[in-house]
Every structure is written in C-alpha cells, then in structure tokens.
Motif scaffolding. Structure first.
Motif, short mmCIF file in Angstrom:
data_model
loop_
_atom_site.label_atom_id
_atom_site.label_comp_id
_atom_site.label_asym_id
_atom_site.label_seq_id
_atom_site.Cartn_x
_atom_site.Cartn_y
_atom_site.Cartn_z
N THR A 190 0.83 -1.20 0.00
CA THR A 190 0.00 0.00 0.00
C THR A 190 0.87 1.26 0.00
O THR A 190 0.62 2.20 -0.75
CB THR A 190 -0.91 0.02 1.24
N MET A 191 1.93 1.24 0.83
CA MET A 191 2.82 2.40 0.91
C MET A 191 3.67 2.52 -0.36
O MET A 191 3.90 3.62 -0.86
CB MET A 191 3.71 2.27 2.15
N ILE A 192 4.12 1.39 -0.90
CA ILE A 192 4.94 1.38 -2.12
C ILE A 192 4.16 2.03 -3.26
O ILE A 192 4.70 2.83 -4.04
CB ILE A 192 5.36 -0.07 -2.48
N ASN A 193 2.87 1.71 -3.33
CA ASN A 193 2.03 2.28 -4.38
C ASN A 193 1.70 3.75 -4.11
O ASN A 193 1.86 4.60 -4.99
CB ASN A 193 0.74 1.46 -4.50
N ALA A 194 1.27 4.05 -2.89
CA ALA A 194 0.86 5.42 -2.53
C ALA A 194 2.01 6.42 -2.69
O ALA A 194 1.80 7.56 -3.11
CB ALA A 194 0.33 5.46 -1.11
N VAL A 200 10.87 4.70 -9.06
CA VAL A 200 12.31 4.67 -8.77
C VAL A 200 12.82 3.27 -8.41
O VAL A 200 13.99 3.09 -8.11
CB VAL A 200 12.66 5.67 -7.63
N GLN A 201 11.91 2.27 -8.43
CA GLN A 201 12.29 0.88 -8.15
C GLN A 201 11.70 -0.01 -9.23
O GLN A 201 10.62 0.26 -9.74
CB GLN A 201 11.75 0.44 -6.78
N THR A 202 12.42 -1.08 -9.57
CA THR A 202 11.96 -1.95 -10.66
C THR A 202 11.40 -3.28 -10.17
O THR A 202 10.55 -3.86 -10.82
CB THR A 202 13.12 -2.25 -11.62
N HIS A 203 11.88 -3.76 -9.01
CA HIS A 203 11.51 -5.10 -8.54
C HIS A 203 10.91 -5.09 -7.13
O HIS A 203 11.33 -4.31 -6.28
CB HIS A 203 12.74 -6.02 -8.54
N VAL A 204 9.94 -5.98 -6.95
CA VAL A 204 9.38 -6.24 -5.62
C VAL A 204 9.67 -7.70 -5.28
O VAL A 204 9.32 -8.59 -6.05
CB VAL A 204 7.84 -6.03 -5.56
N MET A 205 10.32 -7.91 -4.15
CA MET A 205 10.57 -9.26 -3.66
C MET A 205 9.50 -9.59 -2.60
O MET A 205 9.42 -8.89 -1.59
CB MET A 205 11.97 -9.37 -3.03
N ALA A 249 -6.76 -7.09 4.18
CA ALA A 249 -5.34 -6.95 3.85
C ALA A 249 -4.92 -7.91 2.74
O ALA A 249 -4.18 -7.54 1.82
CB ALA A 249 -4.48 -7.17 5.09
N ASN A 250 -5.40 -9.16 2.81
CA ASN A 250 -5.06 -10.15 1.77
C ASN A 250 -5.62 -9.76 0.41
O ASN A 250 -4.94 -9.89 -0.61
CB ASN A 250 -5.58 -11.53 2.18
N LYS A 251 -6.84 -9.26 0.40
CA LYS A 251 -7.45 -8.83 -0.87
C LYS A 251 -6.71 -7.61 -1.44
O LYS A 251 -6.40 -7.56 -2.63
CB LYS A 251 -8.92 -8.48 -0.67
N ALA A 252 -6.39 -6.64 -0.56
CA ALA A 252 -5.68 -5.44 -0.99
C ALA A 252 -4.32 -5.79 -1.59
O ALA A 252 -3.90 -5.21 -2.59
CB ALA A 252 -5.50 -4.48 0.19
N GLU A 253 -3.64 -6.79 -0.98
CA GLU A 253 -2.33 -7.19 -1.49
C GLU A 253 -2.44 -7.77 -2.90
O GLU A 253 -1.66 -7.43 -3.78
CB GLU A 253 -1.67 -8.20 -0.55
N GLN A 254 -3.42 -8.65 -3.11
CA GLN A 254 -3.61 -9.24 -4.44
C GLN A 254 -3.94 -8.17 -5.47
O GLN A 254 -3.41 -8.18 -6.59
CB GLN A 254 -4.71 -10.31 -4.40
N ASP A 255 -4.80 -7.23 -5.10
CA ASP A 255 -5.17 -6.13 -6.01
C ASP A 255 -3.95 -5.29 -6.36
O ASP A 255 -3.75 -4.88 -7.51
CB ASP A 255 -6.25 -5.24 -5.39
N LYS A 262 1.13 -3.53 -13.61
CA LYS A 262 0.72 -2.64 -14.70
C LYS A 262 1.59 -1.40 -14.75
O LYS A 262 1.78 -0.79 -15.81
CB LYS A 262 -0.75 -2.22 -14.52
N LYS A 263 2.11 -1.00 -13.59
CA LYS A 263 2.96 0.20 -13.51
C LYS A 263 4.43 -0.13 -13.77
O LYS A 263 5.30 0.71 -13.56
CB LYS A 263 2.78 0.87 -12.14
N GLY A 264 4.68 -1.38 -14.20
CA GLY A 264 6.03 -1.74 -14.65
C GLY A 264 6.91 -2.49 -13.67
O GLY A 264 8.07 -2.77 -13.98
N MET A 265 6.39 -2.83 -12.50
CA MET A 265 7.23 -3.52 -11.52
C MET A 265 7.22 -5.03 -11.77
O MET A 265 6.22 -5.61 -12.17
CB MET A 265 6.77 -3.23 -10.09
#
Length: 305
Positions: A190-194, A200-205, A249-255, A262-265
């Motif tokens: 949520t914070m990464i998106n907001a 400025v970051q390409t990958h999410v682990m 929280a689980n639903k928000a994470e999947q969304d 879609k934003k390139g990550m």
C-alpha cells in the motif's frame, strides 16, 4: 460505561476503519451498556501520550505497535520481530488474547506491571522488499546501502538481509532511491504504491518479512469494571474485527500486485528463485544475536498452530 478509544491512524488507513467499527459494534453487542467514543488521528496525543493515558486510565483503550509497550513489559516487542510469523493468519493466532499461551503470559505481566491488558488486535498486512534490481538472496545485497527505519530492530533485520542499514526519512525516500543513496527499501505494498516508489524501483521481492499486527489494549481497572458477559461480547467483536482486517489486507495485497505490475514492476517469488529460507535464517541469526532474550519466545510463537 463510556470508553474513550484513541489511536494514531488517519482516514484511509485500516486502523481508522477498525476503530470506527469497534465504536459501532461494541455498544450494539453489549446492549448499549458499553459505549465507545473513538479519537483517531492522534487527537488525544501521540504514541507516548496514548500509552501513558491508557496506563493512567485517562484514556480507556487504544491500539498501536507491540514495540510501543516495551517499557511496560520487557520483550513484548518480540511480536514485531521479522520472519516470526508464517503469514497473517499465524500472526493473528499467535497474538490471540484468549488462546495464545505466549500472549496470555505477556498479558499477565502487562496487567500487573503496566496497568493494562491486550483484548484484541488488527492486521495491517505484510512488508515487502523493493530494489532497483532482482534480489534473490542476501548475497545480492552484500555491501549495498539499504534503507532502514532508524530503530535497532530494523538495523538488525537489514544486516540480516546482507545489506548496510542506511536511515532515510519517508519523505526523502524517493530521492534517496533515485540518486542511488540506497538501492532498496521495505514497506507494505500500500505504501509502495501510494508513495509512487514504482517510479524509482523496478523489482518487488515478496519476502513478507514482517506481518504487521497491532494490539488493542485497555486500562486494567476499566476492564475489570465491565461485567463478565460484556467482556465476553467485547472479545467476540474484537476477534471478528481481527479476521475482517486479515481478509481486507489479503485482498488489498492481491489487487496491488496486479496494479504495480501494470505500472512496470517485476515481482520476484520463491518460484522465481527467491531464497526466502536463506533470508529468514540470516535475519533470525541477527535477531538472536542482538535480542538474545527473545529466542525462547520466538520458538514458542513459531509453534503456534
């Protein structure tokens, strides 16, 4: 009886929704015998004022991080430790004030020494790692600067990641990532998106290294002044709310995974070679070194079904 319920969450945060719902559900469940007036967004003061207020009884109850109760109950911040929970459901089971033996043990100390007890909890989601490259093991971060919250627990965790802990304020984080002052950071999706960190970051682990569960605590004298049937009803409402926050929280994470793709990550999971066991082992080793008294509690929490 009228309870004053305070917290620091602002509108849009699941904390705000939780407090609001508690304010509606508890009176209904107790036949209006227990009324709840909610004060969100630090209206009654910051974290210190909240804890002191609940301890004295000036504030009936509130919620915040386990670590904020550490000066009242030694080692209770273990519930904030990284890689301590398997997932959100395990985090809620381990912090159940009615069923978790380890939480009940801490609760007894908290009631005796701190004048309050934990009666519920809410789940805010998991923290994930981002970087400007794919990170599959601690070796990939060796010697690289990585943003950390300026608290000992985060410094310990980031050393376990293999990186060099580098404190950066949230407001300065996008600039620090863009300039290479730090190569990565960790936060809920949520914070990464907001905060538009996808720019400025390409990958999410998908490390899920911290499952963010917040305790709800009430002044002990106030709690004992509530009738047994109403206490039972309040426990039931807090339990239902805890499960609701987990589902949300689980639903928000999947969304958000779909949205950030879609934003390139690019997302890196265990199927893509993420060595989660290696990260877990390294981080727990560092935690055991810096917080030696936590080890028996970590083992007991891990054993919770």
């Amino acid at each position: 009886m009228k309870l004053r319920y305070a917290h620091v969450g602002s509108e849009g945060d699941i904390q705000y929704w939780y407090g609001d719902e508690a304010g509606k559900r508890i009176p209904k469940a107790t036949g209006e015998r227990v009324q709840v007036q909610v004060f969100p967004n630090s209206q009654l003061g910051g974290v210190q004022e909240l804890i002191d207020g609940v301890r004295s009884g000036a504030i009936s109850m509130g919620h915040h991080e386990f670590a904020s109760l550490a000066r009242l109950s030694k080692d209770i911040a273990v519930f904030n430790a990284p890689f301590i929970y398997r997932d959100g459901a395990h985090a809620l089971a381990a912090t159940d004030p009615q069923k978790s033996e380890v939480l009940i043990e801490f609760n007894d100390k908290l009631a005796k020494d701190g004048g309050m007890r934990i009666v519920g909890r809410l789940f805010r989601g998991a923290r994930q790692m981002t970087a400007k490259m794919a990170v599959r093991s601690p070796a990939d971060l060796q010697g690289k600067p990585f943003r950390g919250v300026p608290l000992q627990l985060w410094t310990t965790m980031i050393k376990g990641f293999g990186a060099i802990p580098t404190p950066v304020e949230v407001a300065e984080l996008p600039t620090a990532l863009m300039t290479g002052m730090v190569v990565g950071q960790e936060n809920p999706l949520t914070m990464i998106n907001a905060n538009k960190l996808y720019e400025v970051q390409t990958h999410v682990m998908l490390t899920g290294h911290m499952q963010n569960v917040l305790p709800v605590f009430i002044n002990e004298r106030v709690w004992q002044g509530i009738g047994a049937d109403d206490r039972k009803a309040i426990y039931a409402q807090f339990e239902a709310l805890a499960q609701d926050t987990l589902q949300q929280a689980n639903k928000a994470e999947q969304d958000l995974i779909g949205e950030l793709k879609k934003k390139g990550m690019t997302f890196v999971t265990e199927q893509d070679g993420l060595k989660l066991a290696e990260f877990r082992e390294r981080v727990i080793t560092e935690v055991n070194k810096d917080f030696p008294s936590w080890k028996p509690y970590i083992e007991r929490i891990a054993a919770v079904k």
